[in-house]
Scaffold this motif. Structure first.
Motif, PDB file in Angstrom:
ATOM      1  N   ASP A  75      -8.383 -42.572  50.292  1.00 36.79           N
ATOM      2  CA  ASP A  75      -9.275 -43.364  51.134  1.00 36.79           C
ATOM      3  C   ASP A  75     -10.736 -42.958  50.917  1.00 36.79           C
ATOM      4  OD1 ASP A  75     -10.639 -44.758  53.077  1.00 36.79           O
ATOM      5  OD2 ASP A  75      -9.232 -44.285  54.681  1.00 36.79           O
ATOM      6  N   PRO A  76     -11.569 -43.836  50.327  1.00 40.99           N
ATOM      7  CA  PRO A  76     -12.967 -43.467  50.063  1.00 40.99           C
ATOM      8  C   PRO A  76     -13.780 -43.268  51.341  1.00 40.99           C
ATOM      9  CG  PRO A  76     -12.599 -45.794  49.587  1.00 40.99           C
ATOM     10  CD  PRO A  76     -11.257 -45.198  49.871  1.00 40.99           C
ATOM     11  N   ALA A  77     -13.306 -43.839  52.458  1.00 41.68           N
ATOM     12  CA  ALA A  77     -14.011 -43.655  53.728  1.00 41.68           C
ATOM     13  C   ALA A  77     -13.817 -42.243  54.271  1.00 41.68           C
ATOM     14  CB  ALA A  77     -13.514 -44.672  54.750  1.00 41.68           C
ATOM     15  N   LYS A  78     -12.732 -41.604  53.846  1.00 40.09           N
ATOM     16  CA  LYS A  78     -12.438 -40.250  54.322  1.00 40.09           C
ATOM     17  C   LYS A  78     -12.712 -39.179  53.283  1.00 40.09           C
ATOM     18  CE  LYS A  78      -8.778 -41.930  57.403  1.00 40.09           C
ATOM     19  NZ  LYS A  78      -7.311 -41.918  57.704  1.00 40.09           N
ATOM     20  N   ASN A  79     -12.783 -39.567  52.023  1.00 39.92           N
ATOM     21  CA  ASN A  79     -12.982 -38.598  50.940  1.00 39.92           C
ATOM     22  C   ASN A  79     -14.052 -39.109  49.976  1.00 39.92           C
ATOM     23  OD1 ASN A  79     -12.848 -36.789  48.823  1.00 39.92           O
ATOM     24  ND2 ASN A  79     -10.617 -36.857  48.630  1.00 39.92           N
ATOM     25  N   LYS A  80     -15.215 -38.454  49.980  1.00 43.34           N
ATOM     26  CA  LYS A  80     -16.327 -38.911  49.132  1.00 43.34           C
ATOM     27  C   LYS A  80     -16.037 -38.716  47.645  1.00 43.34           C
ATOM     28  CE  LYS A  80     -18.904 -34.535  49.700  1.00 43.34           C
ATOM     29  NZ  LYS A  80     -18.734 -34.047  48.326  1.00 43.34           N
ATOM     30  N   ASP A  81     -15.020 -37.922  47.325  1.00 38.27           N
ATOM     31  CA  ASP A  81     -14.658 -37.690  45.928  1.00 38.27           C
ATOM     32  C   ASP A  81     -13.566 -38.636  45.438  1.00 38.27           C
ATOM     33  OD1 ASP A  81     -16.464 -35.520  45.639  1.00 38.27           O
ATOM     34  OD2 ASP A  81     -15.036 -34.178  46.639  1.00 38.27           O
ATOM     35  N   ALA A  82     -13.253 -39.626  46.248  1.00 34.74           N
ATOM     36  CA  ALA A  82     -12.223 -40.592  45.856  1.00 34.74           C
ATOM     37  C   ALA A  82     -12.616 -41.281  44.546  1.00 34.74           C
ATOM     38  CB  ALA A  82     -12.033 -41.627  46.954  1.00 34.74           C
ATOM     39  N   VAL A  83     -11.635 -41.483  43.669  1.00 33.88           N
ATOM     40  CA  VAL A  83     -11.874 -42.073  42.346  1.00 33.88           C
ATOM     41  C   VAL A  83     -11.287 -43.477  42.303  1.00 33.88           C
ATOM     42  CG1 VAL A  83     -11.429 -41.876  39.867  1.00 33.88           C
ATOM     43  CG2 VAL A  83     -11.815 -39.806  41.244  1.00 33.88           C
ATOM     44  N   MET A  84     -12.095 -44.435  41.849  1.00 36.34           N
ATOM     45  CA  MET A  84     -11.632 -45.820  41.743  1.00 36.34           C
ATOM     46  C   MET A  84     -10.982 -46.060  40.387  1.00 36.34           C
ATOM     47  SD  MET A  84     -13.727 -49.414  42.199  1.00 36.34           S
ATOM     48  CE  MET A  84     -13.913 -49.822  40.461  1.00 36.34           C
TER      49      MET A  84
END
Length: 241
Positions: free
Chosen positions: A173-182
């Motif tokens: 979840d990019p809202a919860k983890n700034k390191d999320a990878v798309m």
């Protein structure tokens, strides 16, 4: 310009929340008008367009059933919510001069056509936008599954999954983890195994069995519907080439 597109016929899947704008509930006329304008741009490029709406801005069947309501009843209420959204979008499109037909899986002749596959295809061939409302007409199936089923039935070249607030599919979840990878590209089976939030497993399986590519993109960015429809590299591509 349609010759430059990867696709000829597409299904646009809109969440109910996408029609609510920043309010998060109900229908925001300005947001609906903006989406209708983008859909008009797609039709002007010669592409055939059908739409499946969610109803979460008005009612969520799962939410109702989790609070003790009969699941089938809650789901039927959700189907009716998608009809309300479809009529609002039809009105916005026709105000812009785009001929539009709403077809419902539950018969309600006074306000919409009953879904007939061959008629839906004929409408698209005549450059009319078709909005598929009331889900599959059966409880326990999501509007994601409706989009996959209708795409297979009308032989659509792709499903355009418009997401609110995210650019594509992420590993978390990019809202919860700034390191999320798309992800730029995913296989169907990878989506199922990783339990990624693209569509539910029934819908993904339908797309996999019928080799229907899914483009997941951010609807909040103006012009993204057209870019996705033209096959530009945008968001995340599930399946396809």
């Amino acid at each position: 310009m349609a010759e430059k597109s990867k696709y000829k016929r597409v299904i646009l899947k809109l969440s109910g929340e996408a029609l609510a704008g920043d309010k998060g509930f109900g229908i925001d006329p300005e947001t609906v008008e903006s989406i209708a304008s983008q859909i008009k741009d797609v039709t002007e490029c010669g592409l055939e367009v059908a739409i499946v709406n969610g109803g979460g801005n008005i009612w969520r069947g799962l939410s109702g059933s989790s609070k003790g309501m009969d699941r089938a009843t809650a789901d039927y209420m959700g189907m009716l919510a998608t009809v309300i959204n479809s009529l609002a979008l039809q009105d916005a499109l026709e105000t812009l001069g785009v001929p539009t037909r709403v077809q419902t899986a539950i018969e309600m002749r006074q306000i919409a056509e009953t879904y007939i596959r061959r008629r839906a295809i004929r409408h698209m061939e005549k450059e009319r936008v078709v909005i598929f409302a009331a889900g599959t007409g059966n409880p326990y199936f999501s509007t994601d599954t409706t989009a996959a089923l209708r795409a297979a039935e009308v032989e659509a070249d792709a499903i355009l999954m418009a997401k609110k607030g995210v650019d594509g599919v992420y590993d978390c979840d990019p809202a919860k983890n700034k390191d999320a990878v798309m992800f730029e590209k995913l296989d169907y089976i990878e989506v199922i195994q990783r339990k990624l939030s693209v569509m539910d497993s029934t819908a993904i399986s339908l797309c996999m069995d019928n080799k229907i590519p899914i483009v997941v993109f951010n609807i909040d960015k103006p012009g993204n519907i057209l870019r996705a429809a033209l096959g530009e590299e945008i968001g995340t591509l599930v399946g396809g080439k």
